[in-house]
Design a protein around this motif. Structure first.
Motif, PDB file in Angstrom:
ATOM      1  N   LEU A 139       0.833  -1.201   0.000  1.00 25.04           N
ATOM      2  CA  LEU A 139       0.000   0.000   0.000  1.00 25.04           C
ATOM      3  C   LEU A 139       0.872   1.258   0.000  1.00 25.04           C
ATOM      4  O   LEU A 139       0.617   2.200  -0.765  1.00 25.04           O
ATOM      5  CB  LEU A 139      -0.930  -0.002   1.222  1.00 25.04           C
ATOM      6  N   LEU A 140       1.908   1.264   0.826  1.00 26.15           N
ATOM      7  CA  LEU A 140       2.809   2.409   0.884  1.00 26.15           C
ATOM      8  C   LEU A 140       3.536   2.610  -0.445  1.00 26.15           C
ATOM      9  O   LEU A 140       3.634   3.738  -0.948  1.00 26.15           O
ATOM     10  CB  LEU A 140       3.820   2.211   2.021  1.00 26.15           C
ATOM     11  N   VAL A 141       4.023   1.527  -1.045  1.00 27.90           N
ATOM     12  CA  VAL A 141       4.741   1.614  -2.315  1.00 27.90           C
ATOM     13  C   VAL A 141       3.802   2.096  -3.428  1.00 27.90           C
ATOM     14  O   VAL A 141       4.169   2.946  -4.244  1.00 27.90           O
ATOM     15  CB  VAL A 141       5.390   0.265  -2.668  1.00 27.90           C
ATOM     16  N   SER A 142       2.587   1.580  -3.471  1.00 21.18           N
ATOM     17  CA  SER A 142       1.661   2.004  -4.523  1.00 21.18           C
ATOM     18  C   SER A 142       1.258   3.465  -4.344  1.00 21.18           C
ATOM     19  O   SER A 142       1.083   4.195  -5.326  1.00 21.18           O
ATOM     20  CB  SER A 142       0.437   1.099  -4.561  1.00 21.18           C
ATOM     21  N   TRP A 143       1.116   3.922  -3.109  1.00 20.98           N
ATOM     22  CA  TRP A 143       0.804   5.334  -2.865  1.00 20.98           C
ATOM     23  C   TRP A 143       1.940   6.232  -3.362  1.00 20.98           C
ATOM     24  O   TRP A 143       1.700   7.258  -3.986  1.00 20.98           O
ATOM     25  CB  TRP A 143       0.550   5.559  -1.373  1.00 20.98           C
ATOM     26  N   ARG A 144       3.213   5.856  -3.107  1.00 17.69           N
ATOM     27  CA  ARG A 144       4.363   6.627  -3.601  1.00 17.69           C
ATOM     28  C   ARG A 144       4.409   6.616  -5.136  1.00 17.69           C
ATOM     29  O   ARG A 144       4.685   7.626  -5.763  1.00 17.69           O
ATOM     30  CB  ARG A 144       5.675   6.062  -3.041  1.00 17.69           C
ATOM     31  N   ASN A 145       4.126   5.452  -5.721  1.00 16.88           N
ATOM     32  CA  ASN A 145       4.122   5.364  -7.184  1.00 16.88           C
ATOM     33  C   ASN A 145       3.036   6.248  -7.787  1.00 16.88           C
ATOM     34  O   ASN A 145       3.234   6.844  -8.855  1.00 16.88           O
ATOM     35  CB  ASN A 145       3.937   3.919  -7.639  1.00 16.88           C
ATOM     36  N   LEU A 146       1.901   6.331  -7.133  1.00 24.23           N
ATOM     37  CA  LEU A 146       0.830   7.193  -7.615  1.00 24.23           C
ATOM     38  C   LEU A 146       1.268   8.653  -7.606  1.00 24.23           C
ATOM     39  O   LEU A 146       1.027   9.385  -8.575  1.00 24.23           O
ATOM     40  CB  LEU A 146      -0.429   7.013  -6.764  1.00 24.23           C
ATOM     41  N   SER A 147       1.918   9.092  -6.526  1.00 29.49           N
ATOM     42  CA  SER A 147       2.364  10.491  -6.472  1.00 29.49           C
ATOM     43  C   SER A 147       3.451  10.746  -7.524  1.00 29.49           C
ATOM     44  O   SER A 147       3.484  11.809  -8.141  1.00 29.49           O
ATOM     45  CB  SER A 147       2.869  10.843  -5.070  1.00 29.49           C
ATOM     46  N   TRP A 148       4.334   9.764  -7.753  1.00 30.96           N
ATOM     47  CA  TRP A 148       5.351   9.924  -8.790  1.00 30.96           C
ATOM     48  C   TRP A 148       4.714   9.960 -10.186  1.00 30.96           C
ATOM     49  O   TRP A 148       5.159  10.689 -11.056  1.00 30.96           O
ATOM     50  CB  TRP A 148       6.385   8.808  -8.724  1.00 30.96           C
ATOM     51  N   ALA A 149       3.680   9.160 -10.393  1.00 31.89           N
ATOM     52  CA  ALA A 149       2.988   9.154 -11.683  1.00 31.89           C
ATOM     53  C   ALA A 149       2.310  10.506 -11.943  1.00 31.89           C
ATOM     54  O   ALA A 149       2.302  11.003 -13.073  1.00 31.89           O
ATOM     55  CB  ALA A 149       1.962   8.029 -11.730  1.00 31.89           C
TER      56      ALA A 149
END
Length: 176
Positions: free
Chosen positions: A30-40
């Motif tokens: 969940l934490l990794v996907s949240w960071r990836n979303l902000s980077w996207a």
């Protein structure tokens, strides 16, 4: 510390371990996907800015190409039309008070130099009329400025080999 270890071993069995591992891995994903979303999102904003910049760059390149084509066409047309005209160019300098100097800054003698007196409305005296001005030579004239009528900021000249009038900018008089 022993009390914590004893409490943990008493309350949790080995059968609870897969559940806890699943919770840790789920939280991590969940934490990794949240960071990836902000980077996207950042990447999408940067891509949009880059796309806008590329459109502006393409428009500027098209304008520059059109300008170059237009100026090269004008230069070739001007060269073909002025191939018989001597190399003459003009500058005007303020001399003193109401006196100005028309200077032939070209490399050839200009003959038949005539200034259009119409824009001056009677404010100018001794304008060139069918005059000859050598290369580097001068022709002085007077321009009286009044409160009622402002003097024009350009003089229109013709000379032998240049039948179409050419505008020569006039400087503002210096006071003092």
């Amino acid at each position: 510390m022993n009390a914590i270890i004893e409490w943990f071993t008493a309350n949790f069995t080995l059968s609870d371990l897969p559940g806890w591992l699943g919770l840790v891995f789920g939280g991590t994903s969940l934490l990794v996907s949240w960071r990836n979303l902000s980077w996207a999102k950042r990447s999408a904003v940067a891509n949009e800015k880059a796309a806008d910049a590329s459109v502006r760059s393409a428009n500027a390149a098209e304008k520059a190409a059109a300008y170059n084509e237009l100026t090269s066409h004008n230069v070739s047309a001007r060269e073909s039309s002025t191939s018989t005209a001597p190399d003459v160019s003009w500058t005007i300098e303020h001399f003193r008070n109401a006196a100005y100097v028309l200077i032939n800054s070209g490399s050839q003698v200009a003959t038949g130099v005539t200034a259009d007196a119409t824009p001056f409305g009677g404010l100018a005296r001794e304008l060139p009329k069918d005059a000859a001005v050598r290369a580097g030579g001068q022709h002085r004239f007077l321009l009286v400025e009044t409160w009622q009528k402002a003097a024009p900021r350009e003089m229109w000249l013709t000379w032998d080999g240049q039948d179409e009038p050419v505008a020569v900018p006039m400087p503002y008089p210096t006071r003092g």
